[in-house]
Design a protein around this motif. Structure first.
Motif, PDB file in Angstrom:
ATOM      1  N   VAL A  59       0.818  -1.212   0.000  1.00  0.00           N
ATOM      2  CA  VAL A  59       0.000   0.000   0.000  1.00  0.00           C
ATOM      3  C   VAL A  59       0.856   1.268   0.000  1.00  0.00           C
ATOM      4  CG1 VAL A  59      -1.924  -1.183   1.088  1.00  0.00           C
ATOM      5  CG2 VAL A  59      -0.295   0.067   2.522  1.00  0.00           C
ATOM      6  N   LEU A  60       2.169   1.113   0.166  1.00  0.00           N
ATOM      7  CA  LEU A  60       3.059   2.262   0.032  1.00  0.00           C
ATOM      8  C   LEU A  60       3.675   2.339  -1.361  1.00  0.00           C
ATOM      9  CD1 LEU A  60       4.823   2.250   3.524  1.00  0.00           C
ATOM     10  CD2 LEU A  60       2.982   3.754   2.726  1.00  0.00           C
ATOM     11  N   GLY A  61       3.213   1.465  -2.262  1.00  0.00           N
ATOM     12  CA  GLY A  61       3.646   1.515  -3.652  1.00  0.00           C
ATOM     13  C   GLY A  61       4.984   0.882  -3.922  1.00  0.00           C
ATOM     14  N   PRO A 115     -18.114  17.962  -2.013  1.00  0.00           N
ATOM     15  CA  PRO A 115     -17.065  17.119  -2.599  1.00  0.00           C
ATOM     16  C   PRO A 115     -17.030  15.734  -1.955  1.00  0.00           C
ATOM     17  CG  PRO A 115     -16.213  19.299  -2.073  1.00  0.00           C
ATOM     18  CD  PRO A 115     -17.572  19.215  -1.447  1.00  0.00           C
ATOM     19  N   VAL A 116     -16.789  14.735  -2.769  1.00  0.00           N
ATOM     20  CA  VAL A 116     -16.597  13.357  -2.302  1.00  0.00           C
ATOM     21  C   VAL A 116     -15.245  12.883  -2.817  1.00  0.00           C
ATOM     22  CG1 VAL A 116     -17.390  10.968  -2.458  1.00  0.00           C
ATOM     23  CG2 VAL A 116     -19.066  12.824  -2.213  1.00  0.00           C
ATOM     24  N   TRP A 117     -14.400  12.431  -1.907  1.00  0.00           N
ATOM     25  CA  TRP A 117     -13.081  11.908  -2.271  1.00  0.00           C
ATOM     26  C   TRP A 117     -12.931  10.488  -1.754  1.00  0.00           C
ATOM     27  CZ3 TRP A 117      -8.619  13.966  -4.709  1.00  0.00           C
ATOM     28  CH2 TRP A 117      -8.828  15.213  -5.308  1.00  0.00           C
ATOM     29  N   ILE A 118     -12.372   9.623  -2.590  1.00  0.00           N
ATOM     30  CA  ILE A 118     -12.025   8.269  -2.175  1.00  0.00           C
ATOM     31  C   ILE A 118     -10.632   8.306  -1.553  1.00  0.00           C
ATOM     32  CG2 ILE A 118     -11.494   5.937  -2.990  1.00  0.00           C
ATOM     33  CD1 ILE A 118     -13.617   6.391  -5.189  1.00  0.00           C
ATOM     34  N   VAL A 119     -10.493   7.706  -0.375  1.00  0.00           N
ATOM     35  CA  VAL A 119      -9.212   7.660   0.340  1.00  0.00           C
ATOM     36  C   VAL A 119      -8.909   6.198   0.614  1.00  0.00           C
ATOM     37  CG1 VAL A 119      -7.890   8.548   2.285  1.00  0.00           C
ATOM     38  CG2 VAL A 119      -9.864   9.841   1.440  1.00  0.00           C
ATOM     39  N   THR A 120      -7.932   5.656  -0.084  1.00  0.00           N
ATOM     40  CA  THR A 120      -7.715   4.217  -0.037  1.00  0.00           C
ATOM     41  C   THR A 120      -6.266   3.834   0.199  1.00  0.00           C
ATOM     42  OG1 THR A 120      -7.958   2.161  -1.316  1.00  0.00           O
ATOM     43  CG2 THR A 120      -7.483   4.155  -2.566  1.00  0.00           C
ATOM     44  N   ASN A 121      -6.069   2.787   0.985  1.00  0.00           N
ATOM     45  CA  ASN A 121      -4.780   2.116   1.021  1.00  0.00           C
ATOM     46  C   ASN A 121      -4.741   1.222  -0.208  1.00  0.00           C
ATOM     47  OD1 ASN A 121      -4.128   3.374   3.387  1.00  0.00           O
ATOM     48  ND2 ASN A 121      -4.239   1.557   4.682  1.00  0.00           N
ATOM     49  N   GLY A 122      -4.283   1.807  -1.296  1.00  0.00           N
ATOM     50  CA  GLY A 122      -4.397   1.162  -2.601  1.00  0.00           C
ATOM     51  C   GLY A 122      -3.104   0.543  -3.080  1.00  0.00           C
ATOM     52  N   GLY A 149       2.515   7.613  -0.712  1.00  0.00           N
ATOM     53  CA  GLY A 149       3.579   7.105   0.149  1.00  0.00           C
ATOM     54  C   GLY A 149       3.246   7.175   1.621  1.00  0.00           C
ATOM     55  N   VAL A 150       1.984   7.379   1.943  1.00  0.00           N
ATOM     56  CA  VAL A 150       1.501   7.407   3.329  1.00  0.00           C
ATOM     57  C   VAL A 150       0.189   6.638   3.355  1.00  0.00           C
ATOM     58  CG1 VAL A 150       0.799   8.833   5.282  1.00  0.00           C
ATOM     59  CG2 VAL A 150       2.513   9.683   3.678  1.00  0.00           C
ATOM     60  N   ALA A 151       0.030   5.746   4.331  1.00  0.00           N
ATOM     61  CA  ALA A 151      -1.153   4.890   4.373  1.00  0.00           C
ATOM     62  C   ALA A 151      -1.937   5.096   5.665  1.00  0.00           C
ATOM     63  CB  ALA A 151      -0.745   3.418   4.241  1.00  0.00           C
ATOM     64  N   LYS A 152      -3.241   4.864   5.580  1.00  0.00           N
ATOM     65  CA  LYS A 152      -4.080   4.868   6.782  1.00  0.00           C
ATOM     66  C   LYS A 152      -3.592   3.760   7.730  1.00  0.00           C
ATOM     67  CE  LYS A 152      -7.666   4.152   4.149  1.00  0.00           C
ATOM     68  NZ  LYS A 152      -9.028   3.884   3.650  1.00  0.00           N
ATOM     69  N   PRO A 153      -3.610   3.989   9.029  1.00  0.00           N
ATOM     70  CA  PRO A 153      -4.257   5.087   9.756  1.00  0.00           C
ATOM     71  C   PRO A 153      -3.368   6.305  10.021  1.00  0.00           C
ATOM     72  CG  PRO A 153      -3.552   3.430  11.313  1.00  0.00           C
ATOM     73  CD  PRO A 153      -3.192   2.904   9.936  1.00  0.00           C
ATOM     74  N   ASP A 154      -2.259   6.451   9.309  1.00  0.00           N
ATOM     75  CA  ASP A 154      -1.426   7.643   9.492  1.00  0.00           C
ATOM     76  C   ASP A 154      -2.278   8.889   9.237  1.00  0.00           C
ATOM     77  OD1 ASP A 154       0.408   9.854   8.854  1.00  0.00           O
ATOM     78  OD2 ASP A 154       1.967   8.316   8.935  1.00  0.00           O
ATOM     79  N   PRO A 155      -2.297   9.837  10.174  1.00  0.00           N
ATOM     80  CA  PRO A 155      -3.123  11.031   9.965  1.00  0.00           C
ATOM     81  C   PRO A 155      -2.713  11.854   8.748  1.00  0.00           C
ATOM     82  CG  PRO A 155      -1.703  11.304  11.885  1.00  0.00           C
ATOM     83  CD  PRO A 155      -1.626   9.869  11.485  1.00  0.00           C
ATOM     84  N   GLY A 156      -1.472  11.657   8.259  1.00  0.00           N
ATOM     85  CA  GLY A 156      -1.012  12.422   7.110  1.00  0.00           C
ATOM     86  C   GLY A 156      -1.875  12.233   5.885  1.00  0.00           C
ATOM     87  N   ILE A 157      -2.313  11.013   5.623  1.00  0.00           N
ATOM     88  CA  ILE A 157      -3.128  10.774   4.432  1.00  0.00           C
ATOM     89  C   ILE A 157      -4.523  11.356   4.619  1.00  0.00           C
ATOM     90  CG2 ILE A 157      -3.879   8.460   5.173  1.00  0.00           C
ATOM     91  CD1 ILE A 157      -3.825   7.622   2.232  1.00  0.00           C
ATOM     92  N   ALA A 180      -9.305   0.997  13.167  1.00  0.00           N
ATOM     93  CA  ALA A 180      -8.114   1.821  13.407  1.00  0.00           C
ATOM     94  C   ALA A 180      -8.140   3.090  12.557  1.00  0.00           C
ATOM     95  CB  ALA A 180      -6.846   1.016  13.119  1.00  0.00           C
ATOM     96  N   ASN A 181      -8.628   2.964  11.330  1.00  0.00           N
ATOM     97  CA  ASN A 181      -8.704   4.137  10.443  1.00  0.00           C
ATOM     98  C   ASN A 181      -9.779   5.113  10.922  1.00  0.00           C
ATOM     99  OD1 ASN A 181      -6.795   2.774   8.958  1.00  0.00           O
ATOM    100  ND2 ASN A 181      -8.247   2.018   7.447  1.00  0.00           N
ATOM    101  N   VAL A 182     -10.896   4.572  11.378  1.00  0.00           N
ATOM    102  CA  VAL A 182     -11.973   5.409  11.900  1.00  0.00           C
ATOM    103  C   VAL A 182     -11.511   6.150  13.147  1.00  0.00           C
ATOM    104  CG1 VAL A 182     -14.272   5.341  12.945  1.00  0.00           C
ATOM    105  CG2 VAL A 182     -13.799   3.981  10.902  1.00  0.00           C
ATOM    106  N   GLU A 183     -10.788   5.464  14.013  1.00  0.00           N
ATOM    107  CA  GLU A 183     -10.284   6.099  15.236  1.00  0.00           C
ATOM    108  C   GLU A 183      -9.299   7.217  14.909  1.00  0.00           C
ATOM    109  OE1 GLU A 183      -8.724   2.757  17.313  1.00  0.00           O
ATOM    110  OE2 GLU A 183     -10.714   1.906  17.719  1.00  0.00           O
TER     111      GLU A 183
END
Length: 218
Positions: A59-61, A115-122, A149-157, A180-183
């Motif tokens: 998920v960090l590519g 606005p609607v944005w998709i936020v994914t650990n992709g 280069g940043v994945a949930k649950p890191d607040p940066g993303i 964990a992501n919701v928290e």
């Protein structure tokens, strides 16, 4: 004379929504069949695919699809023959998927109002996957951890996604199936939905969807 600052009556200014297991649903039928045939507990392949040294780099590519499948197979090789491990890994990597039509309908309606944005650990190949789905008009954009280069649950993303949506964190509704992501989102002041089915999302969006549709955004 002091002119009072106008305040929005909307419950939030942007919706930030997870992709997998919320909008996109995977069909594990073939993987489950192969696991049972191999005498493995159901879910063993997923546990290997997202285990230590695989899920994070993915998920960090940092992994291609082929490299990820090879690594997943190595994680199974101590329990099944190498050929069967490769078969399981390949089936998992190419598992078919579809959208949840109820969630898609709700998000399209929400996007008419904010606005609607998709936020994914992709993954690095997420764009290829999404090209096969009918997501037209669903979202203003996608924040993909594999590109950021940043994945949930890191607040940066989460902060990055709020910025892309043009909303303060405390004015965002965040939707995700992982606690964990919701928290992490709640800690930033976001309103949250711990998603299990569309029935969890509908009441959260109801106040927004009850409002008049604004003029189209330019």
């Amino acid at each position: 004379m002091t002119i009072p600052t106008a305040r929005t009556t909307a419950p939030f200014d942007a919706v930030l929504c997870d992709l997998d297991d919320v909008i996109r649903l995977f069909d594990a039928t073939e993987v489950t069949r192969l696991e049972r045939a191999a005498g493995l507990p159901v879910g063993s392949t997923a546990a290997s695919a997202f285990g230590p040294g695989r899920g994070g780099p993915l998920v960090l590519g940092q992994l291609s699809k082929d490299a990820w499948a090879e690594s997943t197979a190595r994680g199974l090789a101590d329990r099944v023959p190498a050929a069967r491990a490769r078969e399981l890994a390949a089936a998992f990597a190419r598992a078919p998927f579809r959208t949840d039509p109820e969630v898609v309908e709700l998000l399209r309606a929400a996007r008419a109002r904010c606005p609607v944005w998709i936020v994914t650990n992709g993954t690095p190949w997420l764009d290829e996957d999404l090209a096969t789905l009918d997501l037209d008009g669903l979202a203003d954009g996608i924040v993909n951890s594999a590109r950021l280069g940043v994945a949930k649950p890191d607040p940066g993303i989460l902060l990055h996604a709020a910025g892309r949506a043009g909303a303060a964190p405390e004015r965002c509704l965040f939707v995700d199936d992982r606690a964990a992501n919701v928290e992490a989102a709640a800690a930033l002041g976001m309103a949250t939905v711990h998603f299990r089915t569309a029935a969890d999302l509908r009441p959260a969006l109801a106040p927004l969807l009850a409002r008049p549709v604004p003029h189209p955004r330019r």
